[in-house]
Design a protein around this motif. Sequence first.
Motif, PDB file in Angstrom:
ATOM      1  N   LEU A  48      49.221  47.741  17.397  1.00 29.80           N
ATOM      2  CA  LEU A  48      48.503  46.950  18.388  1.00 29.80           C
ATOM      3  C   LEU A  48      47.083  46.708  17.893  1.00 29.80           C
ATOM      4  N   TRP A  49      46.700  45.428  17.744  1.00 29.12           N
ATOM      5  CA  TRP A  49      45.396  45.079  17.179  1.00 29.12           C
ATOM      6  C   TRP A  49      44.379  44.673  18.233  1.00 29.12           C
ATOM      7  N   SER A  50      44.810  43.923  19.239  1.00 26.78           N
ATOM      8  CA  SER A  50      43.855  43.467  20.251  1.00 26.78           C
ATOM      9  C   SER A  50      44.579  43.044  21.512  1.00 26.78           C
ATOM     10  N   ILE A  51      43.807  42.931  22.571  1.00 22.21           N
ATOM     11  CA  ILE A  51      44.313  42.420  23.839  1.00 22.21           C
ATOM     12  C   ILE A  51      43.231  41.544  24.443  1.00 22.21           C
ATOM     13  N   ARG A  52      43.660  40.462  25.066  1.00 23.93           N
ATOM     14  CA  ARG A  52      42.715  39.548  25.705  1.00 23.93           C
ATOM     15  C   ARG A  52      43.148  39.337  27.148  1.00 23.93           C
ATOM     16  N   TRP A  53      42.220  39.558  28.067  1.00 26.87           N
ATOM     17  CA  TRP A  53      42.453  39.397  29.498  1.00 26.87           C
ATOM     18  C   TRP A  53      41.764  38.121  29.963  1.00 26.87           C
ATOM     19  N   ASN A  54      42.357  37.442  30.923  1.00 26.18           N
ATOM     20  CA  ASN A  54      41.760  36.265  31.549  1.00 26.18           C
ATOM     21  C   ASN A  54      41.418  36.643  32.987  1.00 26.18           C
ATOM     22  N   GLN A  55      40.136  36.634  33.309  1.00 26.78           N
ATOM     23  CA  GLN A  55      39.701  36.968  34.665  1.00 26.78           C
ATOM     24  C   GLN A  55      39.728  35.673  35.459  1.00 26.78           C
ATOM     25  N   THR A  56      40.759  35.520  36.311  1.00 22.76           N
ATOM     26  CA  THR A  56      40.990  34.272  37.027  1.00 22.76           C
ATOM     27  C   THR A  56      40.499  34.297  38.462  1.00 22.76           C
ATOM     28  N   GLY A  57      39.891  35.399  38.894  1.00 20.26           N
ATOM     29  CA  GLY A  57      39.358  35.474  40.247  1.00 20.26           C
ATOM     30  C   GLY A  57      38.061  34.701  40.371  1.00 20.26           C
ATOM     31  N   SER A  58      37.474  34.737  41.550  1.00 18.13           N
ATOM     32  CA  SER A  58      36.244  33.986  41.807  1.00 18.13           C
ATOM     33  C   SER A  58      34.991  34.710  41.332  1.00 18.13           C
ATOM     34  N   ALA A  59      35.093  35.981  40.989  1.00 21.16           N
ATOM     35  CA  ALA A  59      33.938  36.727  40.489  1.00 21.16           C
ATOM     36  C   ALA A  59      33.557  36.237  39.101  1.00 21.16           C
ATOM     37  N   GLY A  60      32.281  36.298  38.794  1.00 17.96           N
ATOM     38  CA  GLY A  60      31.798  35.946  37.468  1.00 17.96           C
ATOM     39  C   GLY A  60      31.601  37.190  36.634  1.00 17.96           C
ATOM     40  N   ALA A  61      31.343  36.989  35.354  1.00 16.55           N
ATOM     41  CA  ALA A  61      31.136  38.119  34.446  1.00 16.55           C
ATOM     42  C   ALA A  61      29.957  38.978  34.891  1.00 16.55           C
ATOM     43  N   SER A  62      28.951  38.370  35.530  1.00 15.32           N
ATOM     44  CA  SER A  62      27.781  39.131  35.981  1.00 15.32           C
ATOM     45  C   SER A  62      28.069  39.985  37.217  1.00 15.32           C
ATOM     46  N   ASP A  63      29.226  39.789  37.843  1.00 16.49           N
ATOM     47  CA  ASP A  63      29.632  40.607  38.993  1.00 16.49           C
ATOM     48  C   ASP A  63      30.320  41.905  38.561  1.00 16.49           C
ATOM     49  N   ARG A 119      34.192  37.948  46.868  1.00 13.63           N
ATOM     50  CA  ARG A 119      34.775  37.385  45.648  1.00 13.63           C
ATOM     51  C   ARG A 119      35.987  38.198  45.250  1.00 13.63           C
ATOM     52  N   THR A 120      36.809  37.600  44.432  1.00 18.90           N
ATOM     53  CA  THR A 120      38.012  38.284  43.968  1.00 18.90           C
ATOM     54  C   THR A 120      37.919  38.529  42.462  1.00 18.90           C
ATOM     55  N   VAL A 121      38.605  39.581  42.034  1.00 15.76           N
ATOM     56  CA  VAL A 121      38.730  39.900  40.618  1.00 15.76           C
ATOM     57  C   VAL A 121      40.218  39.964  40.318  1.00 15.76           C
ATOM     58  N   GLN A 122      40.659  39.165  39.365  1.00 20.36           N
ATOM     59  CA  GLN A 122      42.069  39.181  38.977  1.00 20.36           C
ATOM     60  C   GLN A 122      42.152  39.061  37.462  1.00 20.36           C
ATOM     61  N   PHE A 123      42.553  40.147  36.814  1.00 22.24           N
ATOM     62  CA  PHE A 123      42.714  40.146  35.373  1.00 22.24           C
ATOM     63  C   PHE A 123      44.173  39.904  35.025  1.00 22.24           C
ATOM     64  N   ASP A 124      44.439  38.788  34.373  1.00 23.95           N
ATOM     65  CA  ASP A 124      45.769  38.487  33.847  1.00 23.95           C
ATOM     66  C   ASP A 124      45.741  38.743  32.345  1.00 23.95           C
ATOM     67  N   ILE A 125      46.840  39.241  31.821  1.00 24.16           N
ATOM     68  CA  ILE A 125      46.946  39.381  30.371  1.00 24.16           C
ATOM     69  C   ILE A 125      47.065  37.973  29.797  1.00 24.16           C
ATOM     70  N   TYR A 126      46.229  37.661  28.827  1.00 24.13           N
ATOM     71  CA  TYR A 126      46.299  36.353  28.185  1.00 24.13           C
ATOM     72  C   TYR A 126      47.043  36.439  26.850  1.00 24.13           C
ATOM     73  N   LYS A 127      46.667  37.422  26.029  1.00 23.20           N
ATOM     74  CA  LYS A 127      47.313  37.525  24.722  1.00 23.20           C
ATOM     75  C   LYS A 127      47.204  38.954  24.195  1.00 23.20           C
ATOM     76  N   ILE A 128      48.282  39.411  23.576  1.00 21.42           N
ATOM     77  CA  ILE A 128      48.303  40.688  22.878  1.00 21.42           C
ATOM     78  C   ILE A 128      48.675  40.400  21.433  1.00 21.42           C
ATOM     79  N   PHE A 129      47.940  40.981  20.500  1.00 23.51           N
ATOM     80  CA  PHE A 129      48.228  40.783  19.075  1.00 23.51           C
ATOM     81  C   PHE A 129      48.782  42.089  18.516  1.00 23.51           C
ATOM     82  N   VAL A 130      50.060  42.052  18.101  1.00 23.01           N
ATOM     83  CA  VAL A 130      50.706  43.214  17.491  1.00 23.01           C
ATOM     84  C   VAL A 130      51.339  42.783  16.172  1.00 23.01           C
TER      85      VAL A 130
END
Length: 163
Positions: A48-63, A119-130
């Motif tokens: 497993l090399w990396s994982i990328r999450w997509n935060q699709t909720g209404s919260a921003g990175a500064s939240d 606000r909402t926080v929702q982390f979806d898996i976007y990509k996993i590199f294996v």
Amino acid sequence: NATLSLGSVTQAVSSFDPNTSQTKQIGDTAVKFSGIRVTAGSAEALRLWSIRWNQTGSAGASDLANLMVYVDGTAYPVTVSSDGKYFTALFGSGIVIDKGLSKDIYVQGDIVGAASANRTVQFDIYKIFVKIQVFYFRLFYNIFDACIHKRDRFYFPFLEYYG
């Protein structure tokens, strides 16, 4: 050899995933937002090399603050994309998942921001590199697509929080 059996990877919701909507407060710390269990198939071990999450909720990175991705109790920092919606963790020289075994991966952090109520926080898996260990084939496993097509099976919950 007429055939060659390559490795495979499957995923499921991790026991670290809240798996339901929750109400959280601004100032809550060490909140587990989402988690996934990655299992190597029986043919080959994976790296497993990396994982990328997509935060699709209404919260921003500064939240959000102190975001880390955890694997086997080890914390890995995340890099935030320029639009503040993608959070990527790199696992250095990689994490080996032996054939037939699993690793739980989850994203955890703090809820901050005085103006971030409702606000909402929702982390979806976007990509996993294996990579398959023996044959060194790359598998870009795009779970985000799987979530869209089989949403009932790969549900990643969101957290609601109020200030």
